[in-house]
Design an enzyme around this catalytic site. Sequence first.
Site, PDB file in Angstrom:
ATOM      1  N   TYR A 147       1.141  -1.201  -0.580  1.00  0.00           N
ATOM      2  CA  TYR A 147       0.164  -0.378   0.163  1.00  0.00           C
ATOM      3  C   TYR A 147       0.913   1.574  -0.006  1.00  0.00           C
ATOM      4  CZ  TYR A 147      -4.217   3.126   1.393  1.00  0.00           C
ATOM      5  OH  TYR A 147      -4.644   4.109   1.271  1.00  0.00           O
ATOM      6  N   LYS A 151       0.988   4.444  -2.382  1.00  0.00           N
ATOM      7  CA  LYS A 151       0.621   6.555  -2.398  1.00  0.00           C
ATOM      8  C   LYS A 151       1.735   6.881  -2.832  1.00  0.00           C
ATOM      9  CE  LYS A 151      -3.423   5.938  -1.237  1.00  0.00           C
ATOM     10  NZ  LYS A 151      -4.553   6.133  -1.909  1.00  0.00           N
TER      11      LYS A 151
END
Length: 235
Positions: A147, A151
């Site tokens: 994740y 990002k």
Amino acid sequence: MIISGANALVTGANRGLGAELVEGLLARGAATVYAAAHDPQSLTHPAVKDPRVVPLRLDVTDLASVRAAAERAGDVDLVVNNAGVSGSGSLLTGDPERARAEMETNFWGPVSVLRAFAPVLARRGGGTAVTVLSALSWAAMPGAAGYSATKAAAWSLTNTARAELRAQGTQVIGVHLGFMDTDMVAHLDVPKIDAWTVADRILDAVAAGEEEVLVDAPSRALKEALAGPPKGLEI
């Protein structure tokens, strides 16, 4: 940018932050809010009953779907890249296919949306593009590397898009925050900020012409830690 009377599109509008952004835009007088979701039938929160809300099918991982959405919502002044997924875990020990799928949504999704809607915003005089990022763009958190990588890539995209789109008068905003109280992190026993507060802060930034939003203490601390040794980014 003046939100009252503007037309906006929010991806991932069926729940969480996306739903709060739809409600916030309506409260600030938006003329039309395109509430985009992979499945428009999942748009069941009260705000979608407002006649100014237009449910829109949009799969950010499908280029044909993104292009169709840009044609349908060809009058937008504000685009919010909010759709996102998580859960691929460690890049060293987790499922690499889940990590690739996470990158498709969290990075390539915003790329596709920005590519499709930048010309629309240009025709509208510039407008605003928002990308919802994360404090994990900068953090080294065991078990969340997949994740975080998505990002971090989206943060780089946002910074580059800001420079590229400045000439056409487009305001580009990157939004960073720690854990937010949504379904995505419901299983984590950590302090969380409520989605309404985040939505309100984002819309304040749109109205004020800001370029970066550090919503909470974790995001501000990690941004400062970037100037220090790598260990300072571990959480």
